[in-house]
Motif scaffolding. Structure first.
Motif, short mmCIF file in Angstrom:
data_model
loop_
_atom_site.label_atom_id
_atom_site.label_comp_id
_atom_site.label_asym_id
_atom_site.label_seq_id
_atom_site.Cartn_x
_atom_site.Cartn_y
_atom_site.Cartn_z
N ALA A 279 41.62 30.41 30.20
CA ALA A 279 40.32 30.61 31.87
C ALA A 279 41.37 30.96 32.42
O ALA A 279 40.83 32.07 33.14
CB ALA A 279 39.49 29.22 31.70
N TYR A 280 42.45 31.40 32.85
CA TYR A 280 43.47 30.73 34.33
C TYR A 280 44.05 32.74 33.90
O TYR A 280 43.88 32.90 34.31
CB TYR A 280 44.25 29.66 34.73
CG TYR A 280 45.30 30.54 35.81
CD1 TYR A 280 44.42 30.33 37.15
CD2 TYR A 280 46.28 30.97 35.53
CE1 TYR A 280 45.24 30.66 37.66
CE2 TYR A 280 46.79 31.20 36.39
CZ TYR A 280 46.64 31.57 37.89
OH TYR A 280 47.30 32.85 39.59
N LEU A 281 43.85 32.90 32.76
CA LEU A 281 44.57 34.38 32.04
C LEU A 281 43.51 34.86 32.67
O LEU A 281 44.08 35.91 33.09
CB LEU A 281 45.04 33.83 30.88
CG LEU A 281 46.02 33.39 30.43
CD1 LEU A 281 46.51 34.00 28.94
CD2 LEU A 281 47.37 33.89 31.34
N VAL B 126 41.40 39.59 36.08
CA VAL B 126 39.65 39.94 36.64
C VAL B 126 40.64 39.88 38.37
O VAL B 126 40.27 40.53 39.36
CB VAL B 126 39.01 39.40 36.13
CG1 VAL B 126 37.77 39.75 37.84
CG2 VAL B 126 38.62 39.16 35.08
N GLY B 127 40.99 38.49 39.29
CA GLY B 127 41.23 38.50 40.32
C GLY B 127 41.74 39.03 41.22
O GLY B 127 41.84 40.08 41.94
N VAL B 128 43.18 39.39 40.29
CA VAL B 128 44.19 40.64 40.83
C VAL B 128 43.70 42.12 40.96
O VAL B 128 43.65 42.73 41.61
CB VAL B 128 45.11 40.53 40.58
CG1 VAL B 128 46.81 42.14 40.19
CG2 VAL B 128 46.22 39.26 40.36
N LEU B 129 43.17 42.78 40.08
CA LEU B 129 42.26 43.82 40.19
C LEU B 129 41.68 44.61 41.10
O LEU B 129 41.31 44.57 41.98
CB LEU B 129 41.51 43.64 38.68
CG LEU B 129 42.43 43.77 37.47
CD1 LEU B 129 41.02 44.03 36.11
CD2 LEU B 129 42.64 44.83 37.46
N ILE B 130 40.65 42.85 41.11
CA ILE B 130 39.78 42.48 42.50
C ILE B 130 40.28 43.08 43.79
O ILE B 130 40.05 43.96 44.20
CB ILE B 130 39.02 41.76 42.55
CG1 ILE B 130 37.77 41.74 41.75
CG2 ILE B 130 37.73 41.48 43.90
CD1 ILE B 130 36.66 40.75 41.42
N LEU B 131 41.42 42.26 43.72
CA LEU B 131 42.81 42.63 44.79
C LEU B 131 43.37 43.56 45.03
O LEU B 131 43.69 44.85 46.00
CB LEU B 131 43.66 41.17 45.01
CG LEU B 131 43.28 39.28 45.39
CD1 LEU B 131 44.74 38.99 45.55
CD2 LEU B 131 42.74 39.50 46.58
N VAL C 13 52.94 35.39 44.72
CA VAL C 13 51.60 34.69 45.60
C VAL C 13 51.27 34.23 44.94
O VAL C 13 50.19 32.82 44.73
CB VAL C 13 50.92 35.72 46.68
CG1 VAL C 13 50.11 34.78 47.02
CG2 VAL C 13 51.47 36.31 47.07
N VAL C 14 50.63 34.72 44.12
CA VAL C 14 49.60 34.06 42.42
C VAL C 14 50.12 34.26 40.92
O VAL C 14 51.37 34.92 40.80
CB VAL C 14 48.32 35.20 42.36
CG1 VAL C 14 47.60 35.03 41.05
CG2 VAL C 14 47.98 35.93 44.07
N PRO C 15 50.33 32.88 40.51
CA PRO C 15 51.60 32.16 39.74
C PRO C 15 50.09 33.46 38.13
O PRO C 15 49.33 33.58 37.68
CB PRO C 15 50.53 30.70 38.95
CG PRO C 15 50.51 30.22 40.44
CD PRO C 15 49.63 31.80 41.03
N LEU C 16 51.21 34.02 37.40
CA LEU C 16 50.57 35.50 36.87
C LEU C 16 51.59 34.68 35.46
O LEU C 16 52.51 34.87 35.67
CB LEU C 16 51.10 36.64 37.66
CG LEU C 16 50.00 37.44 38.30
CD1 LEU C 16 50.37 38.69 38.67
CD2 LEU C 16 48.69 37.00 37.64
#
Length: 257
Positions: A101-103, A108-113, A170-173
């Motif tokens: 779910a986090y993946l 999606v979150g990084v695409l929006i950012l 910043v974001v764990p990826l």
């Protein structure tokens, strides 16, 4: 790891990434161009410029600029690898089932950012005082082709590369998500620069055109610099009044034939 090894690894990584980025560009942009030419033939040139000499000259200039951009993208990638080896980034390789779910959310979150970052950066680069130094090269083709997808001025290439490099701190990826993001950027960039609509009109394509940026939406920007600054989504264009009224009217009219 001593400083000499770090410096050596940096330039090795830079050389490798230069080859990967340029190879990816020629395969994806060139492959798309070849496929379109195979399907459409001379009609393709008419859709773009109507003049083969013009299209060849524009493609040549786009390739030169894209090759220069690849140098700066590769520098960013080499910097990332150095930081990753020093365990300074948030990129990880382990994967658990509960992480799925986090993946999806991180992707999606990084695409929006990224879309948000790109919109405001893009709009800033269109200011008369910055346009010539940062963004003019990308607009040398009034009607873009797949080769235009990575044709950036060097300074713009730096700012383009900076986002994804910074986000890894910043974001764990998961590294798979990072690869998926890079693939999305490449495919979407080429798709946005086809220069004409390729997807047949349908309810799905109209929905897509309302929320996501495609070749028709981005073509408006190459003809009207003050409209359509987004990268993936139309959200910021709609919210901040840079969505082209004629594009929106035509899209809505197509829903009611």
């Amino acid at each position: 790891m001593n400083s000499l090894n770090l410096q050596l690894n940096f330039w090795v990584y830079w050389f490798i990434f230069c080859g990967i980025i340029l190879g990816r560009y020629f395969i994806v942009a060139g492959g798309t161009h070849w496929l379109l030419h195979l399907l459409l033939g001379n009609q393709l040139f008419e859709s773009w410029f109507g003049n083969k000499q013009q299209i060849r000259k524009a493609i040549s200039e786009d390739i030169k600029l894209s090759t220069l951009s690849a140098i700066f993208f590769a520098l960013s990638a080499a910097c990332f690898m150095g930081c990753y080896q020093l365990k300074l980034t948030q990129v990880y390789t382990h994967l658990e089932v509960q992480d799925l779910a986090y993946l999806v959310a991180s992707y999606v979150g990084v695409l929006i950012l990224q879309d948000t970052y790109f919109y405001f950066m893009h709009r800033l680069f269109h200011l008369p005082s910055l346009f010539k130094r940062f963004h003019q090269g990308h607009h040398q083709s009034k009607i873009p082709t797949p080769w235009t997808s990575f044709a950036f001025d060097p300074l713009e290439a730096v700012f383009q590369a900076l986002f994804l490099f910074a986000i890894t701190f910043v974001v764990p990826l998961h590294y798979g998500v990072l690869l998926a993001l890079l693939t999305t950027m490449t495919v979407w960039a080429v798709g946005n620069h086809l220069g004409f609509q390729i997807i047949p009109d349908s309810r799905l394509s109209r929905w897509w055109g309302g929320w996501c940026i495609g070749s028709t939406h981005h073509l408006v920007h190459h003809n009207r610099y003050t409209r359509h600054y987004g990268l993936y989504f139309t959200f910021w264009d709609k919210l901040l009044g840079t969505q082209d009224d004629r594009y929106e009217e035509q899209r809505l009219e197509s829903r009611h034939p």
